[in-house]
Scaffold this active site. Structure first.
Site, short mmCIF file in Angstrom:
data_model
loop_
_atom_site.label_atom_id
_atom_site.label_comp_id
_atom_site.label_asym_id
_atom_site.label_seq_id
_atom_site.Cartn_x
_atom_site.Cartn_y
_atom_site.Cartn_z
N HIS A 105 0.82 -1.22 0.00
CA HIS A 105 0.00 0.00 0.00
C HIS A 105 0.85 1.27 0.00
CE1 HIS A 105 0.39 -0.24 4.51
NE2 HIS A 105 0.40 1.08 4.39
N ASP A 135 0.30 -7.53 1.44
CA ASP A 135 0.78 -6.17 1.70
C ASP A 135 2.31 -6.11 1.71
OD1 ASP A 135 0.36 -3.46 1.98
OD2 ASP A 135 0.31 -3.54 4.17
N SER A 229 4.69 2.69 7.77
CA SER A 229 4.33 1.55 6.93
C SER A 229 5.53 1.05 6.13
CB SER A 229 3.23 1.96 5.95
OG SER A 229 2.07 2.32 6.62
N GLY A 290 -15.75 -20.00 -4.12
CA GLY A 290 -17.07 -19.76 -4.68
C GLY A 290 -18.18 -20.05 -3.69
N MET A 293 -19.90 -17.74 3.51
CA MET A 293 -19.72 -18.53 4.74
C MET A 293 -20.13 -17.73 5.97
SD MET A 293 -15.97 -20.22 3.90
CE MET A 293 -15.25 -18.64 3.43
#
Length: 382
Positions: A105, A135, A229, A290, A293
């Site tokens: 990011h 990330d 970060s 697919g 849940m």
């Protein structure tokens, strides 16, 4: 002869009289003074003596020095105009190229990268590749431009309570290469991430289609802020054990939140970095099952009855036609309990391990249906 005998007798009489006088005096004293007072000695006079005490805490300065010059500022921009920055660190050098780890990011959406070293020197970096869901991003620079290479440690050997510290450039470039210290507050925190907003932490701000996933992270109380970060998290030996990537901000809750930060375990980051270096497009090849849940507790809200003996697992609410799950014979109401023999506590864990797999992998799914355990093999597709 008689005279000498008389003198001896007189001496004895005088000696006896003296003894009697002493005994009489002693007896008289006892009548007026307690015996313990006769033999009591005066206590020593207590005085307040000031003792000079020097308290020293040398801290982690040596460990910081070990890592400091391997830490960098990652400045990103578009059309040669700086639009933001993050942190990073040199993790590898082959004497031709040096490689820097940072967060996805930090570099996402930029087309120029400038790397600044701790001595103020700068160089141009090129993006080798990145993985949005992990990330992690890898940047390459010329080997002769870096000052030092970080020593890599092991996050797995860390214990809760161990000292850790972060190096980075938070909030403003005025605070370049700031060091903050704390402890490891928790391990294996399964944290939700989204590519549509920054409402969980302070770092994510995506403009792409909404998608959520989960990351298993280290929790720390060392202060980290926007700009930290991608920077290194190190142990007290100055070895990198993680990559700082987010924190819980006050916007996550109505209550004030402080010092709940997260870092990617270095083992996970290096695994992703190796795939990036090999040219694998890790972000665009994430597999899916697919299915939608829910948890065991949430099953009843979806009109699904789960056997009372089943306490953990990912409950399937619906299955997309012709999806991986549909092709494997999975149905609504099935409870997935294992993924390649890994115990699945709930759907978050299933999604975490699914995203660690690759398209084309063949995995074994264990599930409960009508109170009985079944297994099925699934060849993962994107």
């Amino acid at each position: 002869m008689e005279k000498k005998r008389t003198s001896g007798i007189q001496f004895l009489i005088i000696f006896a009289i003296i003894i009697l006088i002493i005994v009489a005096v002693f007896a008289a004293v006892l009548n007026y003074v307690p015996i313990e007072d006769i033999f009591k000695t005066e206590p020593a006079i207590k005085t307040n003596v000031k003792k000079e005490v020097t308290v020293t805490d040398e801290g982690i300065a040596d460990a910081v020095e070990k890592l400091y010059d391997a830490t960098v500022i990652v400045k990103v921009g578009n059309n040669n105009q700086i639009t933001g920055w993050g942190s990073g660190f040199v993790y590898k050098d082959n004497n031709k190229d040096a490689y820097i780890l940072t967060n996805h990011h930090v570099v996402d959406g930029s087309n120029t990268i400038t790397i600044e070293m701790s001595d103020g020197s700068t160089t141009t970096g090129s993006l080798v590749g990145s993985d949005e869901f992990a990330d992690v991003a890898v940047i390459k620079v010329a080997s002769n431009t870096v000052l030092s290479v970080a020593e890599i440690g092991e996050s797995e050997s860390l214990r809760v309570g161990d000292t850790v510290f972060a190096v980075g450039t938070p909030v403003s470039l005025d605070y370049s290469f700031t060091v903050t210290r704390g402890i490891l507050s928790g391990k294996d925190r399964l944290v939700e991430r989204s590519n549509s907003s920054s409402d969980f932490g302070s770092f994510f701000n995506r403009n792409t289609a909404t998608e959520t996933w989960y990351m298993k992270l280290l929790q720390i109380d060392a202060s980290i802020n926007s700009g930290n970060s991608g920077g290194p998290l190190a142990n007290c030996n100055g070895e990198v054990v993680g990559i700082n990537n987010s924190k819980i901000s006050s916007s996550y809750s109505s209550t004030s939140i402080e010092n709940i930060g997260f870092a990617i375990p270095i083992e996970d980051a290096l695994e992703v970095a190796e795939n990036i270096e090999k040219g694998k497009n890790t972000t665009s090849t994430k597999p899916t099952l697919g299915v939608t849940m829910t948890t065991i507790e949430g099953a009843s809200q979806n009109n699904i009855k789960v056997d009372e003996g089943v306490k953990t697992g990912a409950v399937i609410v619906s299955v997309v036609e012709k999806s991986n799950a549909d092709n494997a014979g999975l149905k609504a109401g099935d409870v997935i309990t294992k993924y390649n023999d890994i115990e699945i506590k709930d759907y978050r864990y299933l999604k975490y391990y699914l995203y660690k797999s690759s398209v084309g992998d063949k995995v074994k799914i264990t599930y409960i249906r009508d109170g009985k355990e079944h297994t099925t093999d699934v060849t993962l597709k994107g």
